[in-house]
Scaffold this active site. Sequence first.
Site, PDB file in Angstrom:
ATOM      1  N   ARG A   1       0.654  -1.209   0.036  1.00  0.00           N
ATOM      2  CA  ARG A   1       0.015   0.044  -0.035  1.00  0.00           C
ATOM      3  C   ARG A   1       0.722   1.120   0.061  1.00  0.00           C
ATOM      4  O   ARG A   1       0.778   2.043   0.855  1.00  0.00           O
ATOM      5  CB  ARG A   1      -0.890  -0.058   1.127  1.00  0.00           C
TER       6      ARG A   1
ATOM      7  N   GLN B   1      -1.050   3.067  -5.730  1.00  0.00           N
ATOM      8  CA  GLN B   1      -2.666   3.226  -5.413  1.00  0.00           C
ATOM      9  C   GLN B   1      -3.632   3.130  -6.757  1.00  0.00           C
ATOM     10  O   GLN B   1      -4.679   2.599  -6.436  1.00  0.00           O
ATOM     11  CB  GLN B   1      -2.710   4.754  -5.127  1.00  0.00           C
TER      12      GLN B   1
ATOM     13  N   ASP C   1      -4.651  -0.436  -6.613  1.00  0.00           N
ATOM     14  CA  ASP C   1      -4.989  -1.202  -5.402  1.00  0.00           C
ATOM     15  C   ASP C   1      -6.236  -1.791  -5.527  1.00  0.00           C
ATOM     16  O   ASP C   1      -7.352  -0.864  -5.041  1.00  0.00           O
ATOM     17  CB  ASP C   1      -5.029  -0.111  -4.310  1.00  0.00           C
TER      18      ASP C   1
ATOM     19  N   SER D   1      -8.706  -1.734  -2.335  1.00  0.00           N
ATOM     20  CA  SER D   1      -9.417  -0.616  -2.021  1.00  0.00           C
ATOM     21  C   SER D   1     -10.449  -0.252  -2.898  1.00  0.00           C
ATOM     22  O   SER D   1     -11.552   0.085  -2.405  1.00  0.00           O
ATOM     23  CB  SER D   1      -8.480   0.836  -2.116  1.00  0.00           C
TER      24      SER D   1
ATOM     25  N   TYR E   1      -1.859  -0.673   8.620  1.00  0.00           N
ATOM     26  CA  TYR E   1      -2.876  -1.872   9.041  1.00  0.00           C
ATOM     27  C   TYR E   1      -2.931  -1.699  10.692  1.00  0.00           C
ATOM     28  O   TYR E   1      -2.007  -1.413  11.278  1.00  0.00           O
ATOM     29  CB  TYR E   1      -2.449  -3.224   8.719  1.00  0.00           C
TER      30      TYR E   1
HETATM   31  P1  NAD Z   1      -8.565  -3.815   6.538  1.00  0.00           P
HETATM   32  O1  NAD Z   1      -9.687  -4.147   5.801  1.00  0.00           O
HETATM   33  O2  NAD Z   1      -7.407  -4.537   6.691  1.00  0.00           O
HETATM   34  O3  NAD Z   1      -9.317  -3.466   8.017  1.00  0.00           O
HETATM   35  C1  NAD Z   1     -10.300  -2.534   8.137  1.00  0.00           C
HETATM   36  C2  NAD Z   1     -10.252  -1.712   9.312  1.00  0.00           C
HETATM   37  O4  NAD Z   1     -10.526  -2.471  10.437  1.00  0.00           O
HETATM   38  C3  NAD Z   1      -8.853  -1.187   9.492  1.00  0.00           C
HETATM   39  O5  NAD Z   1      -9.095   0.366   9.506  1.00  0.00           O
HETATM   40  C4  NAD Z   1      -8.401  -1.612  10.719  1.00  0.00           C
HETATM   41  O6  NAD Z   1      -7.552  -0.656  11.640  1.00  0.00           O
HETATM   42  C5  NAD Z   1      -9.821  -2.010  11.488  1.00  0.00           C
HETATM   43  N1  NAD Z   1      -9.394  -2.804  12.723  1.00  0.00           N
HETATM   44  C6  NAD Z   1      -8.711  -3.955  12.791  1.00  0.00           C
HETATM   45  N2  NAD Z   1      -8.834  -4.625  13.973  1.00  0.00           N
HETATM   46  C7  NAD Z   1     -10.012  -3.675  14.650  1.00  0.00           C
HETATM   47  C8  NAD Z   1     -10.742  -3.684  15.983  1.00  0.00           C
HETATM   48  N3  NAD Z   1     -10.197  -4.776  16.723  1.00  0.00           N
HETATM   49  N4  NAD Z   1     -11.664  -2.862  16.178  1.00  0.00           N
HETATM   50  C9  NAD Z   1     -12.052  -1.814  15.332  1.00  0.00           C
HETATM   51  N5  NAD Z   1     -11.445  -2.086  14.074  1.00  0.00           N
HETATM   52  C10 NAD Z   1     -10.335  -2.796  13.942  1.00  0.00           C
HETATM   53  O7  NAD Z   1      -7.984  -2.244   6.077  1.00  0.00           O
HETATM   54  P2  NAD Z   1      -8.081  -1.481   4.823  1.00  0.00           P
HETATM   55  O8  NAD Z   1      -9.498  -0.811   4.993  1.00  0.00           O
HETATM   56  O9  NAD Z   1      -7.704  -2.276   3.763  1.00  0.00           O
HETATM   57  O10 NAD Z   1      -6.915  -0.355   5.179  1.00  0.00           O
HETATM   58  C11 NAD Z   1      -6.053  -0.208   6.236  1.00  0.00           C
HETATM   59  C12 NAD Z   1      -5.120   0.858   6.056  1.00  0.00           C
HETATM   60  O11 NAD Z   1      -4.525   0.929   5.032  1.00  0.00           O
HETATM   61  C13 NAD Z   1      -5.925   2.270   6.436  1.00  0.00           C
HETATM   62  O12 NAD Z   1      -4.888   3.016   7.326  1.00  0.00           O
HETATM   63  C14 NAD Z   1      -5.875   2.666   5.073  1.00  0.00           C
HETATM   64  O13 NAD Z   1      -6.063   4.058   5.033  1.00  0.00           O
HETATM   65  C15 NAD Z   1      -4.624   2.294   4.504  1.00  0.00           C
HETATM   66  N6  NAD Z   1      -4.208   2.502   3.138  1.00  0.00           N
HETATM   67  C16 NAD Z   1      -3.355   2.791   2.345  1.00  0.00           C
HETATM   68  C17 NAD Z   1      -3.388   2.913   1.009  1.00  0.00           C
HETATM   69  C18 NAD Z   1      -2.224   3.631   0.064  1.00  0.00           C
HETATM   70  O14 NAD Z   1      -1.505   4.328   0.969  1.00  0.00           O
HETATM   71  N7  NAD Z   1      -2.066   3.158  -0.881  1.00  0.00           N
HETATM   72  C19 NAD Z   1      -4.310   2.257   0.163  1.00  0.00           C
HETATM   73  C20 NAD Z   1      -5.338   1.720   0.841  1.00  0.00           C
HETATM   74  C21 NAD Z   1      -5.720   1.546   2.213  1.00  0.00           C
END
Ligand code: NAD
Length: 379
Positions: free
Chosen positions: A124, A129, A132, A135, A228
């Site tokens: 990520r 991006q 992705d 996402s 994450y």
């Molecule tokens: P994911 O699908 O792995 O998880 C979904 C959400 O669940 C996450 O926000 C995580 O913090 C949360 N979570 C985990 N355990 C939990 C708990 N016990 N209680 C409550 N919430 C909990 O995550 P995702 O949506 O794929 O994204 C994860 C991270 O990656 C985010 O910070 C997102 O902004 C980042 N991201 C970055 C890029 C990039 O830079 N290119 C792209 C996509 C996502």
Amino acid sequence: MPVRVGVPKEVVDGERRVALVPEVVQKLVKGGVEVRIEAGAGAGSYYPDEAYEAAGASLTTDRRALFAESDILLGVQAPPTAEVAWLRPATIVVSFMNPSRNLATIAKLRDAQASAFALELLPRITRAQGMDALSSQATVAGYRAVLEASVHCPRLLPMLTTAAGTIRPAKVLILGAGVAGLMAIATARRLGGVVEAYDVRRAAGEQVRSLGAKFLELQINAEGTGGYARELTDEEKAQERTMVAEAVAQADIVITTANVPGRKAPRLVSREMVEKMKPGAVIVDMAAESGGNCELTKPGSAVLEHGVTILGPTNLPSEIPFHASAMYSKNLQAFLGLLIDADGKLVTKFDDEILAASLLVTAGEVRHAPTREALGAAK
Ligand code: NAD
């Protein structure tokens, strides 16, 4: 010879998406790529065969030849295990691979000397991006989850002041404010719900508030590596449970999206919590496939427990197949930019950071260590 890209029809039950849409096919063809599509591949997502032909693709009904003659095979889901043997050595396969659930297929890809890239392993980083797919599909899923919930909810979501009385807005709770959760917040707000959200990553708070929702704060920060979440300690889990239980009891709709990569989804909503919910409340457990955030979730079904409807969808993006496919296809177009060089030749060295990270199998070797170990254990 131009690079030959093949797109078979998806065959997994309930999968309506297609890996390439005609708009992207047209761009690839303009770039000198030869694109072959299995007839009917776009039907489930409302992209007719004629649109592919008009975009410059050739259609085929010979699935086996499509596998055998493509240099790059694109899919949404991993190819069916039995069909992997049709690939020529060194064929590149790009799709979601769901490695832990598709070990037999991965073993076959290894034995076929194919190279397989798993889109869930993309790093990520900013440069990735545009590729992705996790996402883009989570965005679609977050939207659809709220719509599903609203259909099952016996209440109106918006506040209404009418001659027939005043209706209070529904309370929507989003657990996990990553990509899907943020889209769910935005969608629930648009429908007029009052939205609260919780995430273990404190950094999510700002994003939640910027969408007009309240962020439930716990005095911990469980941001792990790469943006994450990390796993919580036992004490942290107890604090979390108390806070989440109170919020769940008040909610009309709960959307859970919490995931920790490579692990079972955290259990956030217990049976006792469901028992204390309002009658008619709805839970959409978006983590159903990875073990579920709610104790009572049945993956792939809807259950009614103590007057609460609990939905455990396993493929929400496929329910909005037109746009989910369009976004996925753009992701693949960007990814192909790494596999095909400026002269239109296939890249054979996968040393680019993004390729190296997402390379699951190549030249008879499983590159992704957890999958290699799981395969070793499964022997
Ligand atoms: P994911 O699908 O792995 O998880 C979904 C959400 O669940 C996450 O926000 C995580 O913090 C949360 N979570 C985990 N355990 C939990 C708990 N016990 N209680 C409550 N919430 C909990 O995550 P995702 O949506 O794929 O994204 C994860 C991270 O990656 C985010 O910070 C997102 O902004 C980042 N991201 C970055 C890029 C990039 O830079 N290119 C792209 C996509 C996502």
